[in-house]
Design an enzyme around this catalytic site. Structure first.
Site, PDB file in Angstrom:
ATOM      1  N   LYS A  63     -23.741   9.213 126.391  1.00  0.00           N
ATOM      2  CA  LYS A  63     -23.316  10.520 126.874  1.00  0.00           C
ATOM      3  C   LYS A  63     -23.954  11.671 125.868  1.00  0.00           C
ATOM      4  O   LYS A  63     -24.729  11.192 124.290  1.00  0.00           O
ATOM      5  CB  LYS A  63     -22.303   9.638 125.549  1.00  0.00           C
ATOM      6  CG  LYS A  63     -21.042  10.724 125.791  1.00  0.00           C
ATOM      7  CD  LYS A  63     -19.735   9.950 124.973  1.00  0.00           C
ATOM      8  CE  LYS A  63     -18.606  10.535 124.906  1.00  0.00           C
ATOM      9  NZ  LYS A  63     -16.814   9.702 124.548  1.00  0.00           N
ATOM     10  N   SER A 138     -12.599  10.348 126.714  1.00  0.00           N
ATOM     11  CA  SER A 138     -13.476  11.075 126.821  1.00  0.00           C
ATOM     12  C   SER A 138     -15.116  11.292 127.577  1.00  0.00           C
ATOM     13  O   SER A 138     -15.781  11.901 127.930  1.00  0.00           O
ATOM     14  CB  SER A 138     -13.702  12.076 125.291  1.00  0.00           C
ATOM     15  OG  SER A 138     -14.733  11.487 124.470  1.00  0.00           O
ATOM     16  N   SER A 162     -11.683   6.281 125.089  1.00  0.00           N
ATOM     17  CA  SER A 162     -13.032   6.657 125.345  1.00  0.00           C
ATOM     18  C   SER A 162     -13.965   6.262 125.965  1.00  0.00           C
ATOM     19  O   SER A 162     -14.072   6.734 127.285  1.00  0.00           O
ATOM     20  CB  SER A 162     -13.907   7.890 124.409  1.00  0.00           C
ATOM     21  OG  SER A 162     -12.635   8.959 124.043  1.00  0.00           O
TER      22      SER A 162
END
Lengths: 477, 97, 475
Positions: A63, A138, A162
């Site tokens: 990420k 996310s 997330s």
């Protein structure tokens, strides 16, 4: 697309080389980029360390809110659009040392503050199962990267859900271990008391493998846990007969959702079917009732705590030492300009809310009450975990939403069903999402959350359920 | 109750601005949060609960022994800064607060 | 009646190898930005890790200031934007600092005064800035250096008391080895709060703050000028013009100037630092630290005055530096007369080390040697004048006093018979002068001189005089 263990076997049997795996992943990453937008940065150069770990030679994605020395790390925000870190996050260091091969940095909701995958500065991330739908966030790009079969695993962060929400929408597995199990050093902070590093994979076994490598005490993170001295990978096949699970009536009872959509009803039916399957497996599963008022308070409290912490955590983003420099004649002007241009409106709104929550005159009423609610919930859960080995719940009231759908997570209808996974962050519990089949041709998930420090046990339960449900290695490619 | 002007003041103290629709939307969000938080405030006995910062009581934290270690090179310290002079970060003149 | 009321906030850098929350070297006089870690410039993803030594020293200081130490210490964030604060917040202690509710005793004009300590907390220093024409340069070497802030209660009522407190506080930092507390290097910086009250402790003016004053003398001047400004305004019926604000002390104009008022006050949005778990303090740790705290200046002064009979002036001179005070006390332990020792320490020894810019521990003369030197004088083995010569030689040549006395042949002749033989001889040679003496003419000194000449000054003068008198009387 294969799992880590399958690729491990291929590598060990010389059916394929690590470099070939990387090239294939790199090729797919480029091929899918325009369509799905999973990556901020795709790595084109094959680079790896030697190691004898299980993930040696395995490609993965990271990420883009995890610090990688020499590789652009933007947190999908304009305020960091040119930021090239000068240090490695502890997890990245561990992955490098274990011989894993980085394929790319994945897109996230700006600064990890969102759950849709639509707020990155580089555009929306699309769901591999249906391009008209969100993948959720996310950790949107991470979920897409695994669901698209680009990488067998991705490392991401989870502050509310997330990792676990996009995993469900993408039909993959998402796990965040106990708070402190994996070091946060190098994870761009959103809400430090809720932030976790975790992974998205194709199966539970891979989560165990990756977590075994990432866990452990880090001298750079005072909240990191000492090593528990066990390998979760070795615990997966433990007998679960007689283990006790519970689900919460106020979240799962169809009777309470009289005017709900057909989709939601199907999701809840599916959940009940899975409960029955769990019982077949030998689990004792019981329904537990929790005051709805408390459950409804989870999301507002989560918002209150996370926005407050976020506004402080992101105060370093001023464009002075790093990030784009603002224009202006005074020091205040350049900071002001950098931040005005650097953050999207959504982020600004959350920061304003967060700063308001922290004002002296509001702290008691807002911040501290939210923290009190957090304790009430955690106490309640800890009590339940004295009796039960884990909690099992649907991850969401529906499948991945369409881009044009207008879901208000604060509305009564969605308040509990869409937001309960923040419980896992409130108490820092190990929590995993695994696929639970399909509704209207889209994947849905179930979530299993266990007591603090019982990561191996949670993975064990999830492994057994996954095995029985038969959705291992789901993916769209 | 909070006004748009208050919001602008909060924003400027956070070192940014946005357009007026942004503030309108913020105001609505404030109302929602306040509404929900008011309900939390009504929970029986909530004021007696100790606010929780850490997910669990952390006993394992150890303090760092006081050894100076190699740290960032000057080049790395300044690597991302847009204006540098004499190995220092250059900014418009700062006047005393 | 106008009652000047002062509260002080003193920031002092803690002496450690590394910074408070990172492993970068705590040494900011090096080249710019050479002692900087990721944490110190607030890069995304960093986490603070508390320095055990900085923490231990803070507890030590808290105990030395008679503070209560909590069972659990926590850190908080103070949020504000300023270019010298890279993270956008300072890690400090608000809710559970290392010490609260302490006091320090000071003595001003022979009066003992108790200054209350509201709290003492551990925080981090900011970056330093160099201001040039049109731009500023930021050096992060100082960012993250451990900083202890001591906050007094408003229990100080004159500029002299404020200075006495600062001197004592500085002494405690030095005695406990928590800080070098060098104001000239900015290691110790003072914020001063001043207002005027009436005799019933009602505020006549609001609190005015003056920040970052870097010398004790300027603290004194700032307090005096602010006191005058506030009282003048009260007397002119303009007390309402004194507003709660921050003012800056202008060293050249010798007056305070307004910087910002309460209206611009910042809400620092304090909240618990979520990356630093609460730190438990057990009794064992506290007791171990307590044992490390030496007796401090105030108590030493009282013992020197009350038990050793020294003047306050001498006592104060001796305790100024711990090493000197320890040296002095060592001589007492070895049985030395305190007054003699004090005379030597405050006189010859301080004179010598000040002149040569030495530390007392660096000189050759150990407390034991000083005691021996004093004993030789007391026993009459050498004269007081000779002892000074011995002292100088001892330091110059690095030789024990006893050996020097021997080498220089300085030992006095005290043997009655030896001196008497010489006296008889001198008197025999000058019968006329004995007659003069008996007639009342002063020839006594001549005889003494002759004896000294014959013994090369080694005859004990007292004994010599007595024998001369006896022998003259016999004739």
């Amino acid at each position: 697309m294969k799992t880590i263990m399958e690729l491990r076997a291929d590598l060990d049997n010389k059916k394929v080389t690590s470099e070939e795996l990387f090239k294939e992943a790199n090729k797919k990453a480029h091929e899918y980029q325009d369509e799905y937008n999973s990556f901020v940065t795709i790595i084109d150069e094959y680079k790896k360390n030697e190691s004898d770990s299980l993930i040696n030679g395995i490609p993965y994605s990271l990420k883009d809110n995890i610090s990688t020395k020499g590789i652009l790390t933007t947190s999908s925000s304009n305020i960091l659009k040119d930021y090239i870190p000068v240090y490695d996050a502890t997890v990245y260091k561990k992955l490098k040392n274990a011989g894993a091969v980085l394929v790319g940095k994945t897109v996230l909701d700006e600064l990890a503050m969102g759950g849709t995958g639509t707020t990155a500065n580089t555009g929306i991330v699309k769901n591999p199962w249906d391009k008209t739908r969100q993948i959720g966030g996310s950790s949107a790009g991470s979920a897409a990267s695994v669901a698209l079969g680009i990488t067998p695993f991705s490392i991401a962060s989870d502050t509310g859900d997330s990792i676990r929400k996009p995993a469900a929408f993408g039909g993959v597995v998402g796990f965040k271990p106990t708070y402190g199990r994996i070091s946060r050093y190098g994870l761009f902070a959103f809400a430090s008391s809720l932030d976790h590093v975790g992974c998205l994979t194709r199966c539970v076994e891979d989560c165990a493998i990756v977590t075994d490598i990432l866990k452990g005490k880090d001298e750079r993170d005072m909240t990191s846990l000492p090593d528990d001295g066990v390998k979760y990978h070795d615990m997966l096949k433990n007998d679960i007969k007689g283990k006790k699970l519970f689900y919460i009536k106020e979240i799962t009872d169809k009777e309470l959702y009289k005017d709900a959509s057909e989709e939601t009803k199907k999701v809840l039916d599916k959940f009940k079917e899975t409960i029955d399957k769990c019982k077949e497996l030998g689990f004792i599963v019981e329904e537990v009732s929790i005051d709805e008022k408390l459950l409804k308070a989870i999301y507002p409290s989560y918002m209150t705590i996370s926005c407050a912490e976020a506004t402080s955590n992101n105060s370093n983003l001023t464009g002075i030492i790093f990030g784009p420099r603002g224009e202006g004649n005074t020091i205040n002007d350049i900071m002001f300009d950098a931040r005005t241009k650097g953050f999207s409106e959504l982020i600004k709104r959350r920061f304003i809310l967060g700063s308001y929550i922290l004002l002296k005159e509001n702290q008691e009423r807002l911040f501290k009450n939210a923290q009190r609610l957090r304790r009430i919930i955690v106490n309640k859960m800890n009590d339940l975990f004295k009796e039960y080995d884990a909690m099992i719940l649907p991850t969401s009231g529906g499948v991945a939403p369409k881009f044009d759908s207008d879901i208000d997570r604060m509305s009564d209808r969605y308040l509990i069903l869409e937001n309960h996974m923040a419980i896992g962050n409130f108490g820092g519990y190990p929590s995993i999402t695994i696929p639970n089949g399909f509704v209207d041709d889209m994947p849905i998930g179930i979530n299993i959350t266990g007591p603090q420090f019982m990561d191996g046990e949670v993975l064990n339960i999830a492994y057994k359920i996954e095995e029985h449900l038969g959705f291992k290695g789901l993916g769209k490619e | 109750m909070v006004t748009i002007d208050d919001l602008k003041d909060y924003a400027s103290r956070l070192m940014f601005d946005m357009d007026s629709e942004g503030y309108e939307r913020t105001l609505k969000e404030f109302e929602t949060v306040e509404k929900h938080m008011a309900l939390i405030g009504e929970i029986d006995g909530i004021e007696e609960i100790e606010p929780m910062t850490f997910p669990y009581e952390i006993y394992h934290a150890s303090l760092r022994s006081d050894e100076a270690m190699d740290c960032l090179s000057v080049e790395d310290v300044l690597a991302n800064s847009k204006e540098v002079e004499n190995n220092q970060v250059k900014v418009p003149k700062v006047v005393d607060r | 009646m106008y009652k000047l009321t002062i509260g002080l906030e003193v920031h002092c850098e803690v002496k450690t190898n590394s910074k408070n929350f990172s492993s970068a070297r705590n040494e900011y006089s090096d080249n710019p930005n050479t002692n900087v870690d990721t944490v110190d410039i607030g890069l995304p993803g960093i986490l603070p890790v508390v320095n055990k030594e900085a923490f231990r020293k803070s507890l030590k200081m808290a105990l030395a200031l008679n503070c209560k130490t909590p069972d659990v210490v926590m850190f908080d964030r103070k949020n504000y934007y300023y270019p010298d604060l890279p993270k956008g917040y300072q890690i400090t202690q608000m809710e559970k600092p290392v010490g609260v509710d302490g006091y320090v005793m000071i003595n001003v004009d022979d009066k003992d005064i108790k200054v209350g300590i509201h709290d003492i907390h551990l925080e981090e220093d900011t970056a330093s800035m160099e201001h040039n024409d049109g731009y500023s340069l930021i050096d992060y070497n100082r960012a993250g250096v451990p900083l202890l802030e001591t906050v007094t209660t408003p229990s100080i009522h004159s500029a002299n008391e404020a200075i006495a407190f600062l001197e004592i506080l500085k002494g405690i930092f030095l005695y406990t080895d928590v800080s070098e507390a060098r104001t000239e290097l900015g290691q110790m910086r003072v914020d001063v709060n001043v207002n005027i009250r009436d005799e019933f402790d009602n505020n006549l003016t609001p609190r005015v703050e003056m920040k970052n004053i870097n010398s004790f003398n300027n603290v004194k001047l700032a307090i005096e000028s602010e006191e005058k400004r506030q009282i003048d305004l009260i007397e002119q019926g303009r007390a309402n013009e004194v507003v709660q604000e921050t003012r800056r002390f202008d060293e050249e104009k010798l007056e305070t100037l307004s910087m910002r008022s309460k209206v611009d006050a910042v809400d620092y949005k304090y909240y618990i630092e979520p990356n630093i778990p609460p730190i438990k303090i057990d009794d064992e740790w506290i007791n171990a630290i307590k044992k490390e705290i030496p007796m401090l200046q105030y108590d030493r002064i009282n013992i020197y005055i009350n038990e050793y009979g020294l003047s306050r002036y001498d006592a104060t001179v001796i305790v100024k530096e711990k090493s000197i005070s320890d040296y002095f006390e060592e001589t007492i332990k070895l049985g030395c007369n305190p007054k003699s020792s004090a005379n030597w320490v405050t006189g010859m020894i301080l004179g010598y080390i000040n002149k040569n810019e030495l530390k007392i521990d660096d000189i050759y003369l150990t407390p034991k040697m000083l005691v021996e030197l004093i004993e030789m004088v007391d026993k009459g083995e050498i004269s007081s004048k000779q002892s000074k010569q011995v002292f100088t030689k001892c330091l110059e040549e690095g030789m024990e006093p006893k050996k020097i006395v021997k080498k220089l042949g300085l030992t006095q002749i005290t043997d009655d018979k030896v001196i008497r033989d010489i006296v008889v001889k001198v008197l025999d040679e000058h019968p006329d002068l004995i007659i003069d003496h008996k007639k009342g003419k002063n020839t006594f000194d001549f005889f003494v001189g002759q004896v000294m000449k014959a013994t090369r000054g080694q005859a004990n003068p007292g004994i010599t005089a007595n024998i001369i008198r006896e022998e003259i009387d016999k004739r």
